[in-house]
Design a protein around this motif. Structure first.
Motif, PDB file in Angstrom:
ATOM      1  N   ARG A  68       0.531   4.222  -2.424  1.00  0.00           N
ATOM      2  CA  ARG A  68       0.210   5.496  -1.777  1.00  0.00           C
ATOM      3  C   ARG A  68       1.215   6.580  -2.144  1.00  0.00           C
ATOM      4  O   ARG A  68       0.864   7.748  -2.313  1.00  0.00           O
ATOM      5  CB  ARG A  68       0.179   5.275  -0.264  1.00  0.00           C
ATOM      6  CG  ARG A  68      -0.312   6.435   0.526  1.00  0.00           C
ATOM      7  CD  ARG A  68      -0.383   6.028   2.009  1.00  0.00           C
ATOM      8  NE  ARG A  68      -0.532   7.205   2.809  1.00  0.00           N
ATOM      9  CZ  ARG A  68       0.475   7.900   3.328  1.00  0.00           C
ATOM     10  NH1 ARG A  68       1.708   7.513   3.159  1.00  0.00           N
ATOM     11  NH2 ARG A  68       0.249   8.985   4.029  1.00  0.00           N
TER      12      ARG A  68
ATOM     13  N   ARG B 298      -4.767   9.235   2.986  1.00  0.00           N
ATOM     14  CA  ARG B 298      -4.769   9.278   4.450  1.00  0.00           C
ATOM     15  C   ARG B 298      -5.205   7.961   5.086  1.00  0.00           C
ATOM     16  O   ARG B 298      -5.200   7.836   6.302  1.00  0.00           O
ATOM     17  CB  ARG B 298      -5.686  10.402   4.917  1.00  0.00           C
ATOM     18  CG  ARG B 298      -5.156  11.767   4.550  1.00  0.00           C
ATOM     19  CD  ARG B 298      -6.093  12.875   5.005  1.00  0.00           C
ATOM     20  NE  ARG B 298      -5.596  14.166   4.581  1.00  0.00           N
ATOM     21  CZ  ARG B 298      -5.992  14.810   3.492  1.00  0.00           C
ATOM     22  NH1 ARG B 298      -6.908  14.284   2.708  1.00  0.00           N
ATOM     23  NH2 ARG B 298      -5.479  15.975   3.185  1.00  0.00           N
ATOM     24  N   THR B 299      -5.554   6.973   4.292  1.00  0.00           N
ATOM     25  CA  THR B 299      -6.105   5.718   4.793  1.00  0.00           C
ATOM     26  C   THR B 299      -5.143   4.926   5.663  1.00  0.00           C
ATOM     27  O   THR B 299      -5.564   4.236   6.572  1.00  0.00           O
ATOM     28  CB  THR B 299      -6.574   4.828   3.615  1.00  0.00           C
ATOM     29  OG1 THR B 299      -7.628   5.505   2.953  1.00  0.00           O
ATOM     30  CG2 THR B 299      -7.072   3.481   4.071  1.00  0.00           C
ATOM     31  N   ASP B 300      -3.860   5.021   5.430  1.00  0.00           N
ATOM     32  CA  ASP B 300      -2.919   4.148   6.133  1.00  0.00           C
ATOM     33  C   ASP B 300      -2.869   4.391   7.625  1.00  0.00           C
ATOM     34  O   ASP B 300      -2.509   3.506   8.378  1.00  0.00           O
ATOM     35  CB  ASP B 300      -1.517   4.306   5.560  1.00  0.00           C
ATOM     36  CG  ASP B 300      -0.813   5.534   6.084  1.00  0.00           C
ATOM     37  OD1 ASP B 300       0.313   5.397   6.553  1.00  0.00           O
ATOM     38  OD2 ASP B 300      -1.405   6.620   6.040  1.00  0.00           O
TER      39      ASP B 300
ATOM     40  N   LEU C 293      -8.457  11.127   0.279  1.00  0.00           N
ATOM     41  CA  LEU C 293      -8.992  10.240   1.323  1.00  0.00           C
ATOM     42  C   LEU C 293      -8.208   8.934   1.374  1.00  0.00           C
ATOM     43  O   LEU C 293      -7.853   8.448   2.450  1.00  0.00           O
ATOM     44  CB  LEU C 293     -10.481   9.964   1.076  1.00  0.00           C
ATOM     45  CG  LEU C 293     -11.414  11.162   1.268  1.00  0.00           C
ATOM     46  CD1 LEU C 293     -12.826  10.805   0.820  1.00  0.00           C
ATOM     47  CD2 LEU C 293     -11.404  11.634   2.712  1.00  0.00           C
ATOM     48  N   TRP C 294      -7.923   8.369   0.218  1.00  0.00           N
ATOM     49  CA  TRP C 294      -7.127   7.133   0.175  1.00  0.00           C
ATOM     50  C   TRP C 294      -5.709   7.385   0.668  1.00  0.00           C
ATOM     51  O   TRP C 294      -5.115   6.537   1.334  1.00  0.00           O
ATOM     52  CB  TRP C 294      -7.110   6.543  -1.232  1.00  0.00           C
ATOM     53  CG  TRP C 294      -8.319   5.720  -1.509  1.00  0.00           C
ATOM     54  CD1 TRP C 294      -9.355   6.026  -2.339  1.00  0.00           C
ATOM     55  CD2 TRP C 294      -8.643   4.456  -0.928  1.00  0.00           C
ATOM     56  NE1 TRP C 294     -10.294   5.030  -2.305  1.00  0.00           N
ATOM     57  CE2 TRP C 294      -9.875   4.049  -1.450  1.00  0.00           C
ATOM     58  CE3 TRP C 294      -8.004   3.625  -0.014  1.00  0.00           C
ATOM     59  CZ2 TRP C 294     -10.483   2.851  -1.094  1.00  0.00           C
ATOM     60  CZ3 TRP C 294      -8.608   2.425   0.340  1.00  0.00           C
ATOM     61  CH2 TRP C 294      -9.835   2.055  -0.197  1.00  0.00           C
TER      62      TRP C 294
ATOM     63  N   TRP D 286       0.835  -1.206   0.000  1.00  0.00           N
ATOM     64  CA  TRP D 286       0.000   0.000   0.000  1.00  0.00           C
ATOM     65  C   TRP D 286       0.873   1.261   0.000  1.00  0.00           C
ATOM     66  O   TRP D 286       0.585   2.220  -0.700  1.00  0.00           O
ATOM     67  CB  TRP D 286      -0.957   0.006   1.192  1.00  0.00           C
ATOM     68  CG  TRP D 286      -1.705   1.300   1.306  1.00  0.00           C
ATOM     69  CD1 TRP D 286      -1.662   2.184   2.335  1.00  0.00           C
ATOM     70  CD2 TRP D 286      -2.584   1.879   0.333  1.00  0.00           C
ATOM     71  NE1 TRP D 286      -2.468   3.269   2.062  1.00  0.00           N
ATOM     72  CE2 TRP D 286      -3.044   3.100   0.833  1.00  0.00           C
ATOM     73  CE3 TRP D 286      -3.024   1.471  -0.924  1.00  0.00           C
ATOM     74  CZ2 TRP D 286      -3.920   3.936   0.145  1.00  0.00           C
ATOM     75  CZ3 TRP D 286      -3.899   2.294  -1.623  1.00  0.00           C
ATOM     76  CH2 TRP D 286      -4.336   3.502  -1.093  1.00  0.00           C
TER      77      TRP D 286
END
Length: 104
Positions: A41, A93-95, A90-91, A37
């Protein structure tokens, strides 16, 4: 690891597609998922920059456009690109939530 990610045509990136709950994966698998990811990312800001350049071109077209129908179409396209950028952020910041779970 790629089997746990699905390419999203709209976003232009692969996103996690985890069939199990995060805690059901072994710590080793969690680390491999996170590493993969992070690789994806890391490209999100570049993708956002590409989309912003497209928006800028469309806005320049829009400022010179006198045809109402074409103006509406350009506005719609700009709006969709802005929505994609929002979703990418948004993705991006997902981690944080996943990383916090791993350290507990």
């Amino acid at each position: 690891m790629k089997e746990l990610f699905t390419y999203d045509e709209r976003l232009g990136i692969s996103i996690p597609d985890l069939p199990m709950e995060w805690d059901e994966y072994s710590k080793g698998k969690q680390h491999r998922i996170l590493a993969h990811w992070e690789s994806i990312r890391g490209h999100i800001p570049d993708r956002i920059q590409e989309l912003e350049a497209i928006i800028n071109r469309k806005q320049a077209q829009l400022s010179d456009e006198s045809n109402f129908s074409l103006s509406c179409q350009l506005n719609t396209e700009i709006s969709e690109l802005a929505s994609v950028i929002n979703d990418l952020w948004l993705w991006y910041r997902t981690d944080h939530g996943i990383s916090e779970k791993m350290h507990n």
